[in-house]
Write an enzyme that holds these catalytic residues in place. Structure first.
Site, PDB file in Angstrom:
ATOM      1  N   SER A   4      12.576  -8.435  13.717  1.00 26.57           N
ATOM      2  CA  SER A   4      11.666  -7.709  12.823  1.00 26.57           C
ATOM      3  C   SER A   4      11.128  -6.394  13.373  1.00 26.57           C
ATOM      4  O   SER A   4      10.473  -5.649  12.643  1.00 26.57           O
ATOM      5  CB  SER A   4      10.494  -8.611  12.425  1.00 26.57           C
ATOM      6  N   LYS A  17       1.054 -10.214  10.017  1.00 30.35           N
ATOM      7  CA  LYS A  17       1.316  -8.961  10.721  1.00 30.35           C
ATOM      8  C   LYS A  17       0.380  -7.849  10.255  1.00 30.35           C
ATOM      9  O   LYS A  17      -0.057  -7.019  11.059  1.00 30.35           O
ATOM     10  CB  LYS A  17       2.779  -8.555  10.538  1.00 30.35           C
TER      11      LYS A  17
END
Length: 365
Positions: free
Chosen positions: A257, A302
């Protein structure tokens, strides 16, 4: 004993019993929480995250932070009390254990898989950044892995460059399976390769390996649950030869990611001026060799981690926009991106202060 006292005592004992049961009762869940964020333009643990040698680099400022999610390990067994606490905590997510670790993966297997994905994301980030800059990158189809006890074991090795199969040139990894499956199980197929050690030596000397050799392998019948076909027992992949050295130094991080943020950091260091204009930008997203940004897991966590560190803008994969917008931390602008070009365009607007037209995320995506 007075009835009231007896009732209170019984209730207390029952509560203690329930708490004890909750502590010892294991439940099939895992926990996710916001993890560390790291500025790809800065240092981490005493050394630069991005180290470039052999090409001119330029000063940078601001933040291009990659973000992470903490998860409990595959072998961790959560108890009921921890699960309830996690469900009540806003910054945590409690999810079924099999969601994070399907097929009964061990901690070792999960760590290895995350490391491989992280390594591949670094390679793709380099390729995407250099392509965006118009800097040529050579790509090769290689043997990524060899299955134990397969026909290829001992004949092909990880890192071997596959030039052709049965005389037909190989241009991309999918070509390999297409050519092998033209055979029936038990038939022979010929791989034309550059051995891994020869390729490594050529890359070290900044040359192109030209000497090849043919390796004949007898195919076997597949046993993976799909349609039966001829196989040799390898997974092909892609490797690249870069015109200069780009190292990404970041330990204890796994998964794919961070690709987008690595690519942007590399681009920033290789171009004059500042991509961010001194602003605090964080983000996430996988990236492929062509610069396409893909979705990731744990987007809500996140964004929380990024905002807690001071991020003002968050580069969000288009496919994650709806989920991120459902619970956006106060003061954080979610910027929708589908490619590295989208991200560079958004950063241009951010550093110039023209943020009214930024492509932001909404509940619809």
């Amino acid at each position: 004993m007075p009835r009231r006292t007896a009732t209170m005592l019984a209730s207390t004992l029952m509560l203690i019993a329930l708490l004890c049961a909750g502590v010892f009762l294991q439940v099939p869940y895992s926990e996710m929480s916001p993890g560390p964020t790291v500025n790809t333009l800065s240092d981490h643990d005493g050394e630069p995250v991005l180290q470039i040698d052999g090409h001119k680099t330029y000063p940078t400022d601001g933040h291009l932070n990659m973000t992470t999610v903490r998860v409990t390990s595959p072998d961790y067994r959560m108890n009921l009390v921890e699960a309830v606490y996690g469900w009540l905590a806003h910054d945590n997510r409690i999810v079924p254990h099999d969601t994070l670790y399907p097929d009964g993966k061990t901690e070792e297997q999960s760590t290895q898989e995350n490391a491989e994905e992280f390594s591949q994301s670094q390679e793709s980030a380099k390729v995407a950044a250099l392509k965006e800059l118009g800097i040529p990158v050579q790509s090769w189809v290689i043997v990524a892995t060899v299955v134990k006890d397969s026909p290829a074991q001992g004949r092909l090795h990880a890192g071997d460059v596959i030039k052709a199969v049965d005389g037909t040139p190989v241009k991309q990894p999918s070509d390999v399976a297409g050519l092998v499956t033209k055979h029936k199980p038990g038939e022979k197929t010929v791989f034309t390769i550059v051995p891994a050690k020869d390729q490594a030596a050529a890359e070290k000397a900044h040359k192109t390996a030209t000497a090849t050799k043919d390796v004949t392998i007898t195919t076997a019948r597949s046993h993976d649950g799909g349609a039966q076909r001829a196989v040799v027992g390898i997974s092909p992949g892609t490797d690249h030869t870069f015109p200069f050295t780009i190292d990404i130094k970041l330990a204890d991080v796994g998964g794919p990611s961070a690709g987008l943020m690595f690519a942007l950091g590399i681009y920033d260091k290789l171009t004059p001026g500042s991509l961010t204009g001194g602003k605090f930008v964080a983000g996430t997203g996988t990236i492929d060799d062509d610069g396409k940004v893909g979705p990731i897991g744990g987007i809500e966590l996140k964004t929380i981690g990024a905002r807690d560190k001071g991020a003002q803008y968050f580069l969000t994969p288009a496919d994650n926009c709806a989920a991120a917008a459902a619970d956006t931390p106060s003061g954080l602008t979610l910027v929708k991106v589908g490619t590295i070009g989208d991200a560079l365009g958004a950063l241009k607007d951010i550093r110039s202060g023209k943020t009214a037209g930024l492509p932001t995320c909404s509940a619809k995506g």
